[in-house]
Design a protein around this motif. Structure first.
Motif, short mmCIF file in Angstrom:
data_model
loop_
_atom_site.label_atom_id
_atom_site.label_comp_id
_atom_site.label_asym_id
_atom_site.label_seq_id
_atom_site.Cartn_x
_atom_site.Cartn_y
_atom_site.Cartn_z
N PHE A 109 7.25 20.69 2.94
CA PHE A 109 7.43 19.27 3.24
C PHE A 109 8.59 19.05 4.22
N TRP A 110 8.43 18.02 5.03
CA TRP A 110 9.48 17.57 5.93
C TRP A 110 9.84 18.58 7.01
N ARG A 111 8.89 19.40 7.42
CA ARG A 111 9.20 20.37 8.49
C ARG A 111 9.68 19.65 9.75
N PHE A 140 9.66 2.89 -4.28
CA PHE A 140 8.99 3.93 -5.10
C PHE A 140 7.59 4.17 -4.58
N CYS A 141 7.13 5.42 -4.65
CA CYS A 141 5.72 5.74 -4.37
C CYS A 141 5.02 5.94 -5.70
N LEU A 142 4.04 5.11 -6.01
CA LEU A 142 3.35 5.27 -7.29
C LEU A 142 2.36 6.44 -7.24
N TYR A 143 1.76 6.64 -6.07
CA TYR A 143 0.71 7.67 -5.95
C TYR A 143 1.27 9.09 -5.89
N LYS A 144 2.58 9.23 -5.78
CA LYS A 144 3.13 10.59 -5.82
C LYS A 144 3.27 11.06 -7.28
N THR A 145 3.27 10.12 -8.20
CA THR A 145 3.41 10.47 -9.62
C THR A 145 2.07 10.41 -10.35
N GLU A 180 18.21 2.33 -2.30
CA GLU A 180 17.79 3.57 -2.97
C GLU A 180 16.34 3.90 -2.63
N ASP A 181 16.15 5.08 -2.07
CA ASP A 181 14.79 5.54 -1.79
C ASP A 181 14.37 6.46 -2.94
N ALA A 182 13.53 5.90 -3.81
CA ALA A 182 13.03 6.66 -4.97
C ALA A 182 11.55 6.97 -4.77
N ALA A 183 11.15 7.15 -3.49
CA ALA A 183 9.74 7.43 -3.20
C ALA A 183 9.26 8.64 -4.00
N GLN A 184 10.14 9.62 -4.17
CA GLN A 184 9.76 10.83 -4.92
C GLN A 184 10.28 10.77 -6.36
N HIS A 191 15.25 13.86 5.69
CA HIS A 191 14.39 12.72 5.36
C HIS A 191 12.96 13.08 5.68
N HIS A 192 12.03 12.23 5.25
CA HIS A 192 10.62 12.45 5.58
C HIS A 192 10.36 12.11 7.05
N GLY A 193 10.76 10.92 7.46
CA GLY A 193 10.55 10.46 8.83
C GLY A 193 9.88 9.10 8.85
N CYS A 194 8.97 8.86 7.88
CA CYS A 194 8.29 7.56 7.88
C CYS A 194 9.24 6.45 7.40
N GLU A 195 10.21 6.81 6.54
CA GLU A 195 11.18 5.79 6.11
C GLU A 195 12.08 5.38 7.27
N SER A 217 0.83 -1.21 0.00
CA SER A 217 0.00 0.00 0.00
C SER A 217 0.86 1.26 0.00
N LYS A 218 1.93 1.25 0.79
CA LYS A 218 2.77 2.44 0.88
C LYS A 218 4.24 2.08 0.77
N ALA A 219 5.06 3.08 0.46
CA ALA A 219 6.50 2.82 0.31
C ALA A 219 7.10 2.40 1.65
N ARG A 220 6.58 2.93 2.77
CA ARG A 220 7.12 2.54 4.09
C ARG A 220 6.95 1.04 4.33
N HIS A 221 5.85 0.46 3.82
CA HIS A 221 5.64 -0.99 3.94
C HIS A 221 6.68 -1.72 3.10
C1 LIG Z 1 11.86 10.04 0.96
C2 LIG Z 1 10.65 9.25 1.31
N1 LIG Z 1 10.78 7.94 1.54
C3 LIG Z 1 9.72 7.17 1.86
C4 LIG Z 1 8.46 7.70 1.95
C5 LIG Z 1 7.31 6.82 2.31
O1 LIG Z 1 6.26 6.89 1.43
P1 LIG Z 1 4.83 6.35 1.86
O2 LIG Z 1 4.09 7.53 2.40
O3 LIG Z 1 4.24 5.79 0.61
O4 LIG Z 1 5.02 5.31 2.90
C6 LIG Z 1 8.27 9.07 1.73
C7 LIG Z 1 6.95 9.68 1.85
O5 LIG Z 1 6.71 10.84 1.66
C8 LIG Z 1 9.40 9.87 1.39
O6 LIG Z 1 9.27 11.18 1.17
#
Ligand SMILES: Cc1ncc(COP(=O)(O)O)c(C=O)c1O
Length: 376
Positions: free
Chosen positions: A319-321, A160-165, A136-140, A66-70, A39-43
């Protein structure tokens, strides 16, 4: 209240998507048999760590920016993290990485920020020479390329995050040398997510709906925050075995298109031509293989500028505050400066020429003194 179409950095879902043909072409990593979609890139990150056998005392070198969720996904997968500071160009710094190497370091975690490719060949070589894995984190950076090869294909794992694209409800893809096993649970329907993305598309086309959206959404957000305020909620992992929604899997094959990255680049170039002076250094020139996720703007008073932009219908994103709570923020001033000063505006492929004009004018007015309504 101003009357404006609402333009957000998230790609929207056109109403005609159901009449499109299924694409014969699938981009990397979806084209690869080893690709798995959660469902999500973090998973995807959590599952990749598990199948690569990471855990226990293994240390992953992760960027302080970083975002924080990774980070949360890595920690919950059982690894330890050690932060590295990024350079002015948002790259890892080889000499400071060198000082962090101990026998328990197993992985270098590399983020391709905003769809701009890092020099993945260099970092893969660096890892190979030290017996490390490259993650490699290609979420974006879905659809981005480096040296004519897809970003995410250089490392031992790529996410990769598909829903960001594309304007689908969810989708986090992973490619590793040991593909994770997918759970046997049901796919959630994703209909509510699809509805919201359609509403975003309508709000992007019609100023009446856009204005209502711009007005109502912050009220709802405020109300939700009052009810349940948790600044770290956005980092939560949730169930790492959640499958992507049924709607995501049905729609992604109708949406992928060769022209997406090029259209995002064109939109980025257009904004760059008008606002180069506002763009932070790492993003001031557009490399060939980039697939920009958004257009970054650096200012002293980001909150104030964002407020002004909203009046012109542009919903920028600071983003990422907040960093992950495990980051000792004072030790990483460069990353913190990016967090406080850089926000992003849209460049996604669904934007029309007049919408790009709206963003350009909004940026111009919000970063200079005068505040007048824009006629759309
Ligand atoms: C750099 C980075 N890695 C991983 C993620 C995780 O993506 P997701 O929200 O799909 O779990 C994000 C989400 O914004 C992100 O910016």
């Amino acid at each position: 209240m101003y009357f404006a179409r609402r333009l957000s950095i998230w790609p929207t879902l056109p109403l005609n998507v159901y009449f499109r043909h299924v694409s014969k072409w699938l981009p990397f990593p979806l084209s690869d048999d080893g690709c798995r979609v959660f469902s999500k890139a973090r998973h995807a990150i959590w599952n990749a760590c598990r199948t690569m056998g990471l855990g226990g005392n293994d240390v992953v070198l992760v960027p302080a920016y970083h975002h924080g969720c990774e980070i949360e996904a890595l920690l919950q997968a059982g690894v330890k993290i050690r932060y590295y500071e990024v350079t002015d160009l948002l790259e890892p710094d080889a000499s400071s990485l060198e000082t962090m190497l101990t026998p328990d370091v197993k992985v270098l975690y590399l983020i391709h920020y905003l769809g701009f490719p890092q020099d993945a060949i260099r970092w893969r070589k660096w890892c190979d020479e030290r017996g490390l894995l490259l993650f490699e984190d290609a979420a974006q950076a879905f659809l981005a390329e480096f040296d004519d090869k897809p970003v995410g294909s250089f490392g031992h794992a790529g996410v990769f995050c598909l829903y960001k694209t594309y304007g689908i409800p969810d989708g986090g893809a992973v490619i590793t040398f040991m593909p994770p096993k997918l759970p046997e649970s049901e796919h959630p329907s994703g209909r509510w997510g699809v509805f919201k993305r359609h509403v975003n598309w309508v709000a992007e086309r019609w100023a009446l709906i856009g204005s209502i959206h711009l007005y109502v959404k912050p009220l709802l957000k405020k109300w939700k925050r009052k009810k349940n305020h948790n600044p770290h909620k956005e980092f939560e992992l949730g169930d790492p075995n959640t499958l992507p929604s049924d709607m995501t899997m049905r729609l992604i094959t109708k949406m992928v298109d060769h022209s997406t990255a090029e259209r995002r680049r064109e939109n980025y170039k257009f904004l760059l031509d008008h606002h180069r002076h506002l763009v932070p250094r790492p993003f001031a020139t557009l490399p060939k293989g980039a697939c920009p996720f958004a257009f970054p703007v650096e200012v002293d008073d980001a909150d104030e500028v964002l407020k002004k932009l909203r009046r012109y219908g542009v919903e920028g994103l600071l983003f990422w505050r907040n960093a992950h709570p495990s980051l000792p923020v004072k030790e990483f001033p460069k990353s913190m400066a990016f967090r406080n000063r850089v926000f992003a505006v849209p460049v996604h492929q669904e934007l029309t020429a007049s919408e790009l004009m709206q963003i350009t004018e909004a940026l111009h007015r919000a970063t200079t003194k005068k505040l007048n309504p824009i006629t759309t």
